[in-house]
Design an enzyme around this catalytic site. Structure first.
Site, PDB file in Angstrom:
ATOM      1  N   LYS A  66       1.099  -1.021   0.383  1.00  0.00           N
ATOM      2  CA  LYS A  66       0.099   0.017  -0.036  1.00  0.00           C
ATOM      3  C   LYS A  66       1.151   0.825   0.061  1.00  0.00           C
ATOM      4  O   LYS A  66       1.799   1.324   1.139  1.00  0.00           O
ATOM      5  CB  LYS A  66      -0.879  -0.222   1.055  1.00  0.00           C
ATOM      6  N   SER A 118      -4.151  -0.091  18.555  1.00  0.00           N
ATOM      7  CA  SER A 118      -3.956  -0.288  16.512  1.00  0.00           C
ATOM      8  C   SER A 118      -2.786  -0.024  16.293  1.00  0.00           C
ATOM      9  O   SER A 118      -3.385   1.223  16.309  1.00  0.00           O
ATOM     10  CB  SER A 118      -5.475  -0.647  16.346  1.00  0.00           C
ATOM     11  N   ALA A 167      -4.302   6.881  17.087  1.00  0.00           N
ATOM     12  CA  ALA A 167      -2.517   7.643  17.360  1.00  0.00           C
ATOM     13  C   ALA A 167      -2.601   6.723  16.001  1.00  0.00           C
ATOM     14  O   ALA A 167      -2.096   5.625  16.052  1.00  0.00           O
ATOM     15  CB  ALA A 167      -1.836   7.560  18.523  1.00  0.00           C
ATOM     16  N   ASP A 168      -1.952   7.225  14.902  1.00  0.00           N
ATOM     17  CA  ASP A 168      -0.807   6.641  14.287  1.00  0.00           C
ATOM     18  C   ASP A 168       0.220   7.477  13.385  1.00  0.00           C
ATOM     19  O   ASP A 168       1.069   7.291  12.434  1.00  0.00           O
ATOM     20  CB  ASP A 168      -1.967   6.454  12.629  1.00  0.00           C
TER      21      ASP A 168
END
Length: 331
Positions: free
Chosen positions: A74, A299, A227-228
């Site tokens: 991706k 995650s 949260a990424d």
């Protein structure tokens, strides 16, 4: 479909060919394969573009599940100025899905809706293993697009009846209520009211915690999905320290997941982590037990999830003759 053609799948087609129940099952397969070392997932790589207030991220993976294997990558961006300056989404993604045996590009598909739905499906997997069996209420903090897939996925694994949604934007809350009030009992609530549901999903981009230990129930399961990136932080440190803490991936979570800020400050360390969701899904580590109180799933989103989702889309598209075939390589 011709064996030597590549299938082009637009966002509407990806959405239509990704049933949530099958997506949850495929992601569970992916988590298990990763836990058993039947997958390869190099670290996510970043291209920072400060001159455009954005970045690109590449996420490749291969996984060998029990009944299938798949490979893909991706290519996704985060450009916060896009909506206002260019009338484009903040996040856009493209997935290349390949035959692992020959490396032939089987499909090129939109990765934007795929990312939204596989993120919801990840919460579905975690909720199934970590929430109380008789969970009937779901709290959602953040009424944006990801809130919708959280409800869609979690209602697949628990008999959700009541939904409490909290957001600083009352229009977003009302739009969410209007969409689901015929299927669920949906109402607006405070952060604490959402947090005292059986399951809570947080889907905000905040960098200062908005959910305290007092804001959640004694046995609430929390999906911390917002949260990424470094600096993002939705849950108070005291809450994380009190909870049974399950992560999706050690490297990503400590770098850019919900735990990244207290981790960098030395508030959390290895002793505070219960384990990874793959080990739980594989049965190598116990999920919820009768002794558990609050549980948290941190995650960050993994490339194996994207490949598993692309597998579901591609198989369904073939079955239903969906998409546009084209000769990409001319072989």
């Amino acid at each position: 479909m011709d064996d030597r053609s590549t299938l082009l799948l637009a966002s509407q087609e990806v959405d239509a060919e990704m049933p949530m129940a099958e997506l949850i099952a495929a992601l569970e397969d992916a988590f298990v394969a990763y836990a058993r070392e039947d997958a390869q997932m190099p670290p996510k790589s970043y291209i920072d573009l400060p001159q455009y207030n954005g970045d690109f991220r590449s996420m490749p993976a291969y996984l060998d599940a029990t009944d299938w294997d798949a490979a893909g990558i991706k290519w996704v961006n985060v450009h916060p100025d896009n909506p206002d300056d260019h009338d484009l989404p903040t996040v856009m993604g493209t997935v290349i899905y390949s035959d692992p045996e020959t490396a032939y590009p089987l499909a090129i598909m939109d990765g934007t809706v795929l990312t939204k739905k596989r993120t919801g499906a990840a919460a579905g997997v975690a909720t199934d293993h970590l929430a109380v069996e008789d969970a009937r209420s779901l709290g959602i903090i953040g009424a944006g697009e990801q809130a919708h897939t959280q409800l869609e996925a979690i209602s697949q694994v628990r008999d959700i009846e009541e939904v409490v949604v909290s957001d600083v934007d009352p229009e977003a809350v009302q739009a969410f209520i209007d969409e689901y009030d015929e299927e669920f009992t949906v109402r607006e609530g405070t952060v604490s009211e959402a947090g005292h549901c059986d399951v809570l999903s947080t889907v905000t981009p905040v960098e200062s915690p908005i959910v305290s230990l007092e804001d959640v129930g004694e046995r609430t399961h929390i999906n911390a999905m917002g949260a990424d990136a470094e600096g993002k932080h939705e849950l108070a440190d005291e809450l994380l320290l009190d909870a049974k803490l399950v992560i999706d991936n050690y490297e990503q979570c400590t770098h850019s997941g919900e735990i990244n800020v207290p981790w960098s400050e030395g508030v959390l360390d290895d002793a505070d982590l219960y384990g990874e969701i793959g080990a739980v899904a594989a049965g190598e580590t116990a999920g919820r037990t009768d002794e558990d109180g609050i549980t948290v799933f941190d995650s960050t989103g993994l490339a194996i999830q994207d490949v598993a989702a692309a597998h579901v889309v591609y198989e369904h598209a073939q079955e239903h003759d969906i998409g546009t075939e084209f000769d990409l390589l001319g072989v």
